[in-house]
Design a protein around this motif. Structure first.
Motif, PDB file in Angstrom:
ATOM      1  N   ASN A 116      40.328  41.577  49.753  1.00 18.34           N
ATOM      2  CA  ASN A 116      40.927  42.645  48.975  1.00 18.34           C
ATOM      3  C   ASN A 116      42.438  42.448  48.957  1.00 18.34           C
ATOM      4  O   ASN A 116      43.108  42.662  49.957  1.00 18.34           O
ATOM      5  N   VAL A 117      42.959  41.984  47.824  1.00 21.67           N
ATOM      6  CA  VAL A 117      44.395  41.779  47.670  1.00 21.67           C
ATOM      7  C   VAL A 117      44.891  42.612  46.491  1.00 21.67           C
ATOM      8  O   VAL A 117      44.131  42.953  45.594  1.00 21.67           O
ATOM      9  N   VAL A 118      46.175  42.921  46.499  1.00 25.03           N
ATOM     10  CA  VAL A 118      46.747  43.778  45.463  1.00 25.03           C
ATOM     11  C   VAL A 118      46.702  43.098  44.091  1.00 25.03           C
ATOM     12  O   VAL A 118      46.330  43.704  43.098  1.00 25.03           O
ATOM     13  N   GLN A 119      47.089  41.834  44.027  1.00 25.93           N
ATOM     14  CA  GLN A 119      47.072  41.091  42.770  1.00 25.93           C
ATOM     15  C   GLN A 119      46.183  39.852  42.948  1.00 25.93           C
ATOM     16  O   GLN A 119      46.642  38.818  43.431  1.00 25.93           O
ATOM     17  N   PRO A 120      44.914  39.936  42.558  1.00 25.54           N
ATOM     18  CA  PRO A 120      43.945  38.889  42.882  1.00 25.54           C
ATOM     19  C   PRO A 120      43.932  37.671  41.955  1.00 25.54           C
ATOM     20  O   PRO A 120      43.229  36.715  42.220  1.00 25.54           O
ATOM     21  N   PHE A 121      44.702  37.679  40.887  1.00 28.32           N
ATOM     22  CA  PHE A 121      44.596  36.587  39.927  1.00 28.32           C
ATOM     23  C   PHE A 121      45.340  35.331  40.385  1.00 28.32           C
ATOM     24  O   PHE A 121      46.412  35.387  40.954  1.00 28.32           O
ATOM     25  N   SER A 122      44.717  34.180  40.159  1.00 32.40           N
ATOM     26  CA  SER A 122      45.296  32.877  40.473  1.00 32.40           C
ATOM     27  C   SER A 122      44.751  31.837  39.509  1.00 32.40           C
ATOM     28  O   SER A 122      43.851  32.122  38.723  1.00 32.40           O
ATOM     29  N   PHE A 123      45.279  30.604  39.590  1.00 27.58           N
ATOM     30  CA  PHE A 123      44.984  29.592  38.574  1.00 27.58           C
ATOM     31  C   PHE A 123      44.854  28.189  39.162  1.00 27.58           C
ATOM     32  O   PHE A 123      45.155  27.209  38.509  1.00 27.58           O
TER      33      PHE A 123
END
Length: 180
Positions: A116-123
């Motif tokens: 559970n992270v505040v901003q979960p988006f990555s690439f």
């Protein structure tokens, strides 16, 4: 290759009118295709993944069941293991590492990040390597670096870190260490 002439040009997926917006600096085709013999594997993030014939661009298979809500579109590329095509899904609603059967496009396994992270988006793009005689797949995402068994998707280890989102670089293996 000798003339630069286009041999084939294929529309793989058509974007519908309710597609989520993407970053203006990239497109749905930001991922690098993977070519292996007669197969070209293409990945368009939330829009889908496909295998095309290198000869004429015809679809061998396509996979569009792994929908998610991206932030800025997709940036990570797929990689090949022995019999699987592996990529990360790190959207705002779903964060997981996915393996598709290379020959059919069917989902072989999915391993959720369970974080559970505040901003979960990555690439990021996963990395396949061998250490101590054991093959591993390392995947970096928001708040976590995970090692998975490429055959089963079973988690081997993980390292969590605070903060960190929009992770883009591919991990590197050298001198017995993983660098992220």
């Amino acid at each position: 290759a000798k003339t630069g002439e286009t041999i084939w040009n294929v529309e793989v997926f058509k974007q519908d009118s309710n597609a989520p917006p993407i970053q203006s600096k990239n497109s749905h085709a930001s991922a690098t295709p993977v070519v292996d013999g007669d197969d070209v594997f293409v990945h368009f993030g939330h829009m889908g993944t496909a295998c095309l014939s290198a000869k004429d661009g015809s679809k061998v298979w396509s996979q569009q069941t792994l929908r998610y809500n991206p932030r800025h579109g997709n940036g990570g590329s797929p990689i090949l293991t022995d019999d699987k095509l592996v990529f990360n899904i790190d959207g705002t609603d779903k964060q997981t590492v996915v393996a598709l059967e290379r020959k059919t496009g069917k989902v072989a396994w999915q391993t959720p990040r369970n974080l559970n992270v505040v901003q979960p988006f990555s690439f990021s793009t996963p990395l396949l390597f061998t250490a101590g005689g054991k093959e591993q797949l390392v995947s970096a995402g928001s708040g976590v670096v995970m090692s998975l068994d490429p055959k089963s998707g079973k988690e081997l280890w993980r390292v969590k870190y605070t903060g960190g989102y929009s992770v883009v670089p591919k991990p590197v293996f050298a001198f017995g260490m993983i660098y992220v």
